[in-house]
Design a protein around this motif. Structure first.
Motif, PDB file in Angstrom:
ATOM      1  N   LEU A  11      84.236  50.443  43.127  1.00  0.00           N
ATOM      2  CA  LEU A  11      83.582  51.590  43.757  1.00  0.00           C
ATOM      3  C   LEU A  11      84.452  52.161  44.864  1.00  0.00           C
ATOM      4  O   LEU A  11      84.605  53.388  44.994  1.00  0.00           O
ATOM      5  CB  LEU A  11      82.222  51.154  44.323  1.00  0.00           C
ATOM      6  CG  LEU A  11      81.517  52.127  45.272  1.00  0.00           C
ATOM      7  CD1 LEU A  11      81.249  53.462  44.585  1.00  0.00           C
ATOM      8  CD2 LEU A  11      80.207  51.517  45.776  1.00  0.00           C
ATOM      9  N   ALA A  18      87.263  54.100  43.383  1.00  0.00           N
ATOM     10  CA  ALA A  18      86.763  55.374  42.859  1.00  0.00           C
ATOM     11  C   ALA A  18      86.558  56.366  43.996  1.00  0.00           C
ATOM     12  O   ALA A  18      86.882  57.556  43.871  1.00  0.00           O
ATOM     13  CB  ALA A  18      85.456  55.148  42.107  1.00  0.00           C
ATOM     14  N   ASP A  41      82.299  54.606  37.554  1.00  0.00           N
ATOM     15  CA  ASP A  41      82.435  55.529  38.676  1.00  0.00           C
ATOM     16  C   ASP A  41      83.708  56.376  38.609  1.00  0.00           C
ATOM     17  O   ASP A  41      83.668  57.579  38.898  1.00  0.00           O
ATOM     18  CB  ASP A  41      82.419  54.751  39.999  1.00  0.00           C
ATOM     19  CG  ASP A  41      81.091  54.075  40.261  1.00  0.00           C
ATOM     20  OD1 ASP A  41      80.088  54.473  39.629  1.00  0.00           O
ATOM     21  OD2 ASP A  41      81.047  53.147  41.086  1.00  0.00           O
ATOM     22  N   LYS A  42      84.825  55.789  38.274  1.00  0.00           N
ATOM     23  CA  LYS A  42      86.080  56.553  38.259  1.00  0.00           C
ATOM     24  C   LYS A  42      86.014  57.675  37.225  1.00  0.00           C
ATOM     25  O   LYS A  42      86.448  58.807  37.488  1.00  0.00           O
ATOM     26  CB  LYS A  42      87.262  55.625  37.965  1.00  0.00           C
ATOM     27  CG  LYS A  42      87.598  54.669  39.100  1.00  0.00           C
ATOM     28  CD  LYS A  42      88.819  53.807  38.775  1.00  0.00           C
ATOM     29  CE  LYS A  42      89.127  52.846  39.919  1.00  0.00           C
ATOM     30  NZ  LYS A  42      90.312  52.002  39.641  1.00  0.00           N
ATOM     31  N   THR A  65      76.792  57.105  42.298  1.00  0.00           N
ATOM     32  CA  THR A  65      77.596  56.120  41.578  1.00  0.00           C
ATOM     33  C   THR A  65      76.697  54.978  41.084  1.00  0.00           C
ATOM     34  O   THR A  65      75.600  54.768  41.609  1.00  0.00           O
ATOM     35  CB  THR A  65      78.694  55.542  42.483  1.00  0.00           C
ATOM     36  OG1 THR A  65      78.089  54.833  43.578  1.00  0.00           O
ATOM     37  CG2 THR A  65      79.574  56.656  43.036  1.00  0.00           C
ATOM     38  N   LEU A  78      83.302  60.375  38.377  1.00  0.00           N
ATOM     39  CA  LEU A  78      83.737  61.265  39.455  1.00  0.00           C
ATOM     40  C   LEU A  78      84.806  62.245  38.970  1.00  0.00           C
ATOM     41  O   LEU A  78      84.817  63.417  39.381  1.00  0.00           O
ATOM     42  CB  LEU A  78      84.254  60.432  40.635  1.00  0.00           C
ATOM     43  CG  LEU A  78      83.167  59.631  41.376  1.00  0.00           C
ATOM     44  CD1 LEU A  78      83.793  58.662  42.369  1.00  0.00           C
ATOM     45  CD2 LEU A  78      82.191  60.566  42.096  1.00  0.00           C
ATOM     46  N   THR A 126      78.363  51.872  39.199  1.00  0.00           N
ATOM     47  CA  THR A 126      79.082  50.685  38.715  1.00  0.00           C
ATOM     48  C   THR A 126      78.796  49.452  39.566  1.00  0.00           C
ATOM     49  O   THR A 126      78.742  48.334  39.053  1.00  0.00           O
ATOM     50  CB  THR A 126      80.598  50.955  38.650  1.00  0.00           C
ATOM     51  OG1 THR A 126      80.834  52.124  37.866  1.00  0.00           O
ATOM     52  CG2 THR A 126      81.335  49.782  38.019  1.00  0.00           C
TER      53      THR A 126
END
Length: 716
Positions: free
Chosen positions: A459, A462, A399-400, A423, A403, A425
């Motif tokens: 999450l 993120a 996710d990080k 997302t 994004l 993860t």
């Protein structure tokens, strides 16, 4: 004693030296392992002598029918045919054990046929939940083969008389009809009314369920051919009868703002304010949830069926339920006519885009999104390093990283825009590499469950970084952030672990019904402190009208089955895909009923007032699901005219990277309102601590109470 010994020898000789004996052995073993799975791996809820008897009976008919095929051959061909039919049933049983363990449902034709859309990572998820004992399903086959190989079972060369073979097959068919007859006496209308798949398996059997599912799937394919404009009239009447009046306090209050739909994968409501060792798991989402600039809903349920994430997207974007037989995005997304949120907003001057860190074909998004009217779809090929192993986990990019990579395209979208960030993860099996872990696992003793808080924390972090980016880029104040959980992360098949997470000794069916709650948060500075936690009962089907009304767009002419969550005249009845429901008065879970406010189990027959409310709710639920299915399976929106709306053409869209970048350049010239333009062409730095990108690795001992500006703030 000699008679007993002699009888045992004769029985042994019959089983090990005759074709019929080998047939009986195979039937017995198929029955034994199927019944064992019913009792130990499926939650079928068999109650009373009749249901228990049917559970014992229902593996037998199809075992007889399939394995009796070997009786029509002779010698080795007969034996190997019977073993092969045993193997086929064992594979089917094994596959359903794995699928049910995580998804609380049985494999369907559509799930299997959509393997190209959803199955590229399904093997990984299922691989994580295989137990060594699962392979006992094949133990009898190994034993039988070895017994033949070592001549403990002697292959009989004689042919079984055709009449005996035929009568054996007929016996299986006869027992099947007997079972169906008994099932009808205990549960009338089993196959003509919409029931949970558990009911079909419980009453008829796993193989019979497969046959029924194939029949239903093929039958729905015929519905579209037979549909006419008149078919839509009843649907339209039902929708209009159940429309709500928009709340004037909120209607149009967020008009013209950007909208970001932030997809919280597998995120459940219980995570809000949840702590592990005194530390909040999701401080950023908690802060959003409690903010006075957020409309938050604490009685909001996921309503997905077999389509899971695809069903959630379908409800949010189209106001239609996922279909009974599987993902409508896979089955109908490429061909059906829709009047979906992206295209509606596109015609109101919005730029529309979806972002997903996996392949575009997952859940058939690349085709469905064109029919929903998404201008752009940014999938894995758009992201640098999207093919790097350490950038990905499970169902796509972490996710990080996802994004951060998405930000370069988000800032180029002409404003106002409608964007969806998906997302992944926080998806089963909840694995995370050590350098990204910043909180201890829970200690329920269930390996499937305990890593959940770690991926949920990731999450949340993120999301905190994404929020910080929106503020730095100047988009935050003009943006509506909609956070939603798509479906459960921990299925009800983990009751002991759920009890520990809830701080209870055990869980009740009422607890498990409420376990289906997921967050729904609408956050915007434009709400000007008019937010707060709303206790109304609703679900994902209600998102479309709620959001549209906040943006000042009427839904009175739409064919959609939700009700504005802010309307004062809403029903507060939440239909689930298996025809159960939750409401402000009563909850139906399985075949039982509970008072919503107390969890007290009731018998509607003993309370006429309760019975009337429950019957009314049930009729609304059945009609909602049935009419929505008719819209999807019959493609009825091709007959519907929405005033001021122009149907889009899938052929007008291309999600190839080269075409997308060219289209972005052209749109920038026509409408230079993007954040990048507002910032005079200067791209805003996206700050992330993702260790894969050179950020500071996470540690479990790290203090969580960072300042809000770092995107990892505590709840306020």
């Amino acid at each position: 004693m000699q008679r007993v010994t002699s009888a045992a020898k004769k029985c042994s000789s019959f089983l090990f030296n005759s074709t019929m004996g080998f047939f009986i052995l195979n039937v017995f073993f198929v029955w034994l392992k199927t019944y064992s799975v019913y009792q130990n791996d499926f939650s079928l809820g068999a109650k009373g002598p009749m249901q228990q008897f049917l559970l014992i009976l229902n593996p037998i008919p199809t075992a007889i029918i399939f394995i009796s095929l070997g009786l029509y051959f002779r010698g080795k061909a007969s034996y190997w045919t019977m073993l092969f039919m045993n193997l086929l049933q064992s594979i089917w049983l094994f596959s359903n054990v794995l699928y049910y363990r995580e998804f609380s449902d049985f494999l369907s034709l559509n799930i299997m046929s959509s393997s190209g859309a959803a199955g590229n990572n399904l093997g990984l998820a299922l691989g994580g939940i295989i137990k060594g004992t699962d392979f006992l399903i094949f133990a009898d086959l190994v034993a039988l083969v070895l017994l033949i190989a070592f001549k403990q079972i002697h292959v009989n060369r004689k042919t079984v008389r055709k009449r005996i073979a035929g009568l054996t097959t007929i016996l299986g068919v006869f027992l099947m009809f007997v079972g169906y007859g008994l099932a009808e006496t205990d549960r009338s209308g089993l196959l003509v009314r919409t029931f949970d798949n558990n009911y079909i398996v419980k009453y008829l059997g796993l193989n019979e369920y497969a046959a029924y599912n194939i029949y239903k799937t093929q039958k729905t394919a015929e519905v579209k051919k037979q549909a006419t404009p008149q078919t839509l009239e009843k649907v339209d009447k039902f929708v209009k009868e159940n429309q709500t009046t928009p709340n004037p306090e909120y209607y149009g209050s967020l008009k013209g703002k950007n909208v970001i739909m932030f997809h919280l994968e597998s995120f459940q409501q219980f995570m809000i304010d949840y702590k592990v060792d005194g530390k909040e798991v999701t401080p950023n989402i908690n802060r959003f949830y409690h903010s006075q600039d957020s409309l938050s809903f604490d009685n909001f349920y996921n309503q997905v069926g077999q389509g899971k994430t695809a069903d959630a997207e379908t409800m949010l974007e189209t106001g239609l339920y996922g279909t009974e037989s599987g993902s409508s995005m896979v089955n109908y997304g490429s061909t059906n006519t829709y009047q979906a949120v992206p295209n509606i907003l596109d015609q109101k001057g919005y730029t529309t885009a979806a972002f997903h860190g996996d392949v575009a074909s997952f859940w058939n998004r690349d085709n469905t999104y064109k029919n929903w009217g998404y201008d752009y779809f940014f999938s894995k090929p758009f992201f640098e390093g999207g093919d790097k192993d350490n950038y990905n986990i499970g169902y796509g990019m972490k996710d990080k990283i996802f994004l951060k990579e998405s930000a370069q395209y988000l800032e180029r979208l002409p404003q106002p825009y409608y964007a969806k960030m998906i997302t992944v993860t926080n998806h089963y099996p909840y694995d995370l590499d050590k350098e990204n872990i910043s909180i201890e696992k829970t200690e329920t003793g269930d390996k499937t469950v305990d890593g959940y808080v770690q991926t949920a924390r990731y999450l949340d972090q993120a999301f905190g970084e994404f929020e910080k980016y929106l503020k730095d880029s100047g988009m935050y104040d003009n943006t509506v952030l909609v956070l939603y959980g798509d479906h459960y992360g921990i299925s009800e098949n983990h009751p002991d672990a759920i009890a520990k997470l809830m701080g209870k000794d055990s869980v009740t069916p009422y607890d498990l019904a409420n376990w289906q709650k997921v967050p729904f948060i609408v956050h915007s500075p434009g709400l000007e402190g008019k937010g707060g936690v709303n206790h109304t009962y609703g679900g994902e089907i209600d998102v479309m009208p709620t959001l549209m009304h906040l943006l000042g767009i009427s839904t009175k002419n739409n064919i959609q089955f939700g009700q504005d969550l802010l309307a004062k005249d809403r029903k507060e009845v939440v239909p689930f895909r298996n025809s159960t429901f939750a409401s402000k008065d009563y909850i139906k879970y399985g075949g039982d009923y509970y008072v919503t406010s107390t969890g007290t189990k009731i018998d509607p027959k003993e309370d006429l007032r309760a019975k009337q409310i429950i019957d009314d709710n049930q009729k609304y639920v059945n009609d909602s699901l049935s009419y929505s299915d008719q819209v999807q399976t019959g493609d009825l929106l091709r007959f519907h005219t929405l005033p001021g709306y122009k149907p889009d053409k899938a052929s007008d869209y291309s999600y190839k990277k080269s075409d997308t970048m060219k289209a972005l350049e052209e749109s920038d010239k026509k409408k230079p309102t993007s954040a990048l333009n507002k910032n005079k062409g200067k791209s805003t730095e996206y700050k992330t601590d993702a260790p894969e990108l050179g950020g500071q690795p996470q540690t479990i001992d790290q203090d969580d109470s960072d300042d809000e500006s770092d995107g990892n703030s505590d709840s306020q």
